[in-house]
Design a protein around this motif. Sequence first.
Motif, PDB file in Angstrom:
ATOM      1  N   LYS A 233       0.574  -1.199   0.007  1.00 33.03           N
ATOM      2  CA  LYS A 233      -0.005   0.036  -0.062  1.00 33.03           C
ATOM      3  C   LYS A 233       0.801   1.114   0.169  1.00 33.03           C
ATOM      4  N   ALA A 234       0.441   2.567  -0.523  1.00 28.54           N
ATOM      5  CA  ALA A 234       1.114   3.559  -0.828  1.00 28.54           C
ATOM      6  C   ALA A 234       1.084   4.522   0.359  1.00 28.54           C
ATOM      7  N   TYR A 235       2.086   4.959   0.760  1.00 28.84           N
ATOM      8  CA  TYR A 235       2.270   6.102   1.769  1.00 28.84           C
ATOM      9  C   TYR A 235       2.990   7.303   1.263  1.00 28.84           C
ATOM     10  N   SER A 236       2.428   8.537   1.445  1.00 29.91           N
ATOM     11  CA  SER A 236       3.313   9.746   0.936  1.00 29.91           C
ATOM     12  C   SER A 236       4.460   9.986   2.084  1.00 29.91           C
TER      13      SER A 236
ATOM     14  N   THR B 262       3.318   9.475   7.507  1.00 38.50           N
ATOM     15  CA  THR B 262       2.580  10.008   8.369  1.00 38.50           C
ATOM     16  C   THR B 262       1.095   9.238   8.076  1.00 38.50           C
TER      17      THR B 262
ATOM     18  N   LYS C  29      -2.531   7.472   9.205  1.00 38.57           N
ATOM     19  CA  LYS C  29      -3.881   7.399   9.896  1.00 38.57           C
ATOM     20  C   LYS C  29      -4.310   5.846  10.123  1.00 38.57           C
TER      21      LYS C  29
ATOM     22  N   GLY D 191      -7.222   0.700   9.224  1.00 37.36           N
ATOM     23  CA  GLY D 191      -7.396  -0.871   8.678  1.00 37.36           C
ATOM     24  C   GLY D 191      -6.057  -1.612   9.038  1.00 37.36           C
TER      25      GLY D 191
ATOM     26  N   PHE E 185      -3.293  -2.480   7.203  1.00 37.15           N
ATOM     27  CA  PHE E 185      -1.804  -1.915   6.886  1.00 37.15           C
ATOM     28  C   PHE E 185      -1.503  -0.739   7.967  1.00 37.15           C
ATOM     29  N   SER E 186      -2.457   0.289   7.857  1.00 40.53           N
ATOM     30  CA  SER E 186      -2.185   1.340   8.787  1.00 40.53           C
ATOM     31  C   SER E 186      -1.888   0.887  10.610  1.00 40.53           C
TER      32      SER E 186
HETATM   33  C1  LIG Z   1      -0.826   7.444  -3.471  1.00 41.44           C
HETATM   34  C2  LIG Z   1      -1.268   7.190  -2.034  1.00 41.44           C
HETATM   35  C3  LIG Z   1      -0.942   7.646  -0.931  1.00 41.44           C
HETATM   36  C4  LIG Z   1      -1.363   7.542   0.360  1.00 41.44           C
HETATM   37  N1  LIG Z   1      -0.697   8.300   1.379  1.00 41.44           N
HETATM   38  C5  LIG Z   1      -1.052   7.892   2.619  1.00 41.44           C
HETATM   39  C6  LIG Z   1      -0.516   8.552   3.683  1.00 41.44           C
HETATM   40  O1  LIG Z   1       0.329   9.561   3.691  1.00 41.44           O
HETATM   41  N2  LIG Z   1      -1.307   8.348   4.834  1.00 41.44           N
HETATM   42  C7  LIG Z   1      -2.181   7.664   5.021  1.00 41.44           C
HETATM   43  O2  LIG Z   1      -2.486   7.367   6.130  1.00 41.44           O
HETATM   44  N3  LIG Z   1      -2.716   6.812   4.055  1.00 41.44           N
HETATM   45  C8  LIG Z   1      -2.297   6.998   2.740  1.00 41.44           C
HETATM   46  N4  LIG Z   1      -2.759   6.442   1.564  1.00 41.44           N
HETATM   47  C9  LIG Z   1      -3.763   5.347   2.049  1.00 41.44           C
HETATM   48  C10 LIG Z   1      -3.201   4.034   2.381  1.00 41.44           C
HETATM   49  O3  LIG Z   1      -2.495   3.530   1.047  1.00 41.44           O
HETATM   50  C11 LIG Z   1      -4.290   3.013   2.677  1.00 41.44           C
HETATM   51  O4  LIG Z   1      -5.063   2.914   1.838  1.00 41.44           O
HETATM   52  C12 LIG Z   1      -4.820   3.024   3.900  1.00 41.44           C
HETATM   53  O5  LIG Z   1      -3.892   3.198   5.197  1.00 41.44           O
HETATM   54  C13 LIG Z   1      -5.966   2.329   4.629  1.00 41.44           C
HETATM   55  O6  LIG Z   1      -5.092   0.864   4.539  1.00 41.44           O
HETATM   56  P1  LIG Z   1      -5.597  -0.153   5.767  1.00 41.44           P
HETATM   57  O7  LIG Z   1      -5.047  -1.541   5.206  1.00 41.44           O
HETATM   58  O8  LIG Z   1      -5.162   0.335   6.965  1.00 41.44           O
HETATM   59  O9  LIG Z   1      -7.065  -0.054   5.775  1.00 41.44           O
HETATM   60  P2  LIG Z   1      -8.465  -1.173   4.979  1.00 41.44           P
HETATM   61  O10 LIG Z   1      -8.143  -2.431   5.670  1.00 41.44           O
HETATM   62  O11 LIG Z   1      -7.946  -1.176   3.654  1.00 41.44           O
HETATM   63  O12 LIG Z   1      -9.486  -0.251   5.383  1.00 41.44           O
HETATM   64  C14 LIG Z   1      -9.609   0.924   4.695  1.00 41.44           C
HETATM   65  C15 LIG Z   1     -11.226   1.194   5.204  1.00 41.44           C
HETATM   66  O13 LIG Z   1     -12.199   0.316   4.533  1.00 41.44           O
HETATM   67  C16 LIG Z   1     -12.810  -0.472   5.477  1.00 41.44           C
HETATM   68  N5  LIG Z   1     -12.970  -1.691   4.868  1.00 41.44           N
HETATM   69  C17 LIG Z   1     -11.968  -2.719   4.545  1.00 41.44           C
HETATM   70  N6  LIG Z   1     -12.462  -3.745   4.138  1.00 41.44           N
HETATM   71  C18 LIG Z   1     -13.738  -3.410   3.920  1.00 41.44           C
HETATM   72  C19 LIG Z   1     -14.986  -4.220   3.378  1.00 41.44           C
HETATM   73  N7  LIG Z   1     -14.414  -5.786   2.742  1.00 41.44           N
HETATM   74  N8  LIG Z   1     -16.126  -3.814   3.385  1.00 41.44           N
HETATM   75  C20 LIG Z   1     -16.277  -2.585   3.877  1.00 41.44           C
HETATM   76  N9  LIG Z   1     -15.479  -1.789   4.289  1.00 41.44           N
HETATM   77  C21 LIG Z   1     -14.131  -2.225   4.425  1.00 41.44           C
HETATM   78  C22 LIG Z   1     -12.076  -0.572   6.550  1.00 41.44           C
HETATM   79  O14 LIG Z   1     -12.856  -0.548   7.661  1.00 41.44           O
HETATM   80  C23 LIG Z   1     -11.555   0.775   6.799  1.00 41.44           C
HETATM   81  O15 LIG Z   1     -12.673   1.919   7.134  1.00 41.44           O
HETATM   82  C24 LIG Z   1      -2.297   6.648   0.203  1.00 41.44           C
HETATM   83  C25 LIG Z   1      -2.782   5.974  -0.864  1.00 41.44           C
HETATM   84  C26 LIG Z   1      -2.436   6.184  -1.985  1.00 41.44           C
HETATM   85  C27 LIG Z   1      -3.207   5.603  -3.311  1.00 41.44           C
END
Ligand SMILES: Cc1cc2nc3c(=O)[nH]c(=O)nc-3n(C[C@H](O)[C@H](O)[C@H](O)COP(=O)(O)OP(=O)(O)OC[C@H]3O[C@@H](n4cnc5c(N)ncnc54)[C@H](O)[C@@H]3O)c2cc1C
Length: 229
Positions: free
Chosen positions: A50-53, A66, A68, A71, A73-74
Motif C-alpha cells: 500500500k502507498a504512503y506519501s 504519516t 492514520k 485498517g 496496513f495502517s
Molecule cells: C498515492 C497514495 C498515497 C497515500 N498516502 C497515505 C498517507 O500518507 N497516509 C495514510 O494514512 N494513508 C495514505 N494512503 C492510503 C493507504 O495506502 C491505505 O489505503 C490506508 O492506510 C488504509 O489501508 P488499511 O489496510 O489500513 O485499511 P483497510 O483495511 O484497507 O481499510 C480501509 C477502510 O475500508 C474499510 N474496509 C476494509 N475492507 C472492507 C470491506 N470488505 N467492506 C467494507 N469496508 C471495508 C475499513 O473498515 C476501513 O475503514 C495513500 C494512498 C495512496 C493511493
Amino acid sequence: MKQTAVVTSRVINTPDTVTIGFRVDGRGLEHRAGQYITVYFDDTDIREGKAYSLSSVPGAAESTITVKKIGLFSGKLHDLKIGDHLIISQPYGSFNAFVDEPIVAIAAGTGISPIWSVIQDETRRATGRPIRLLYSNRTPGDIVFREELKSLTDENDSFKLEHFITRSPSVSGVNHRRIDAKRDASAYKDTHCFYVCGSADFVRSIWRQLVDDGVSIDRITTETFFGAL
Ligand SMILES: Cc1cc2nc3c(=O)[nH]c(=O)nc-3n(C[C@H](O)[C@H](O)[C@H](O)COP(=O)(O)OP(=O)(O)OC[C@H]3O[C@@H](n4cnc5c(N)ncnc54)[C@H](O)[C@@H]3O)c2cc1C
C-alpha cells in the motif's frame, strides 16, 4: 525495487495518526517533495503493498510517513517500534508540479502529508514562493502538524494557513464548515496552481468545484489516498 528500512522514530501526531521515521543504509531516502512509497508486509495477502506519501523534506537525515490508523496496513504501521525493519519501494510519483507559480494547497486529514513535504521544501530552499494552505479536519484534535504549521505561519510571510473544522463545536480562529473552493480559492484561479490531496471523495469534490469555477485543469494536481477515509 524493494529495500529494507529501519524504523528510527515514532511521533504521535493525533489520537489516530503517527509519523514513522526510517532510514535505509543509515540515511533518508533520495526523493522529491510530494512523492510516495509503497510499504509491503509479507504476512498479509496484499502482495502489491500500500502507498504512503513521504511527509519528510528531501535531504532529511531520516524519511517519514504519516499514517492514520483505519485498517490492517495502517494498524501494522502504527504497531512498529524503533529498530523494526520495514520493506518499502523506491519513492515515486509526481504530485509536485515544480512550476514557479504560487500554490493553493487544499488538504484533508493525512492528505497534509505530501503537502507538508512540499511546504518544508519551499521554505528550506527559501524560494519565497507564496503558498496558501486550506486544511480541513473533523475536529481541532485531528489537525496533523498543528504546531509545526503554526510556527511556519508565524515565521514565514509567504505561507498562509486557513483551518476548516467540519464536526466540532466553536473554536476561535478556524472556519466551521467544509472547504468551498469557489468561495475560498476563486480569487487565485488565474494566478496560482492548485495541489489537492486527501480521500477519493474529498479530491473528487474539490477538483469538481475548482473546474466548475473555471480553473484550468492544467493548473490542478491531485494525490488521491485511495483506501483512506
Ligand atoms: C498515492 C497514495 C498515497 C497515500 N498516502 C497515505 C498517507 O500518507 N497516509 C495514510 O494514512 N494513508 C495514505 N494512503 C492510503 C493507504 O495506502 C491505505 O489505503 C490506508 O492506510 C488504509 O489501508 P488499511 O489496510 O489500513 O485499511 P483497510 O483495511 O484497507 O481499510 C480501509 C477502510 O475500508 C474499510 N474496509 C476494509 N475492507 C472492507 C470491506 N470488505 N467492506 C467494507 N469496508 C471495508 C475499513 O473498515 C476501513 O475503514 C495513500 C494512498 C495512496 C493511493
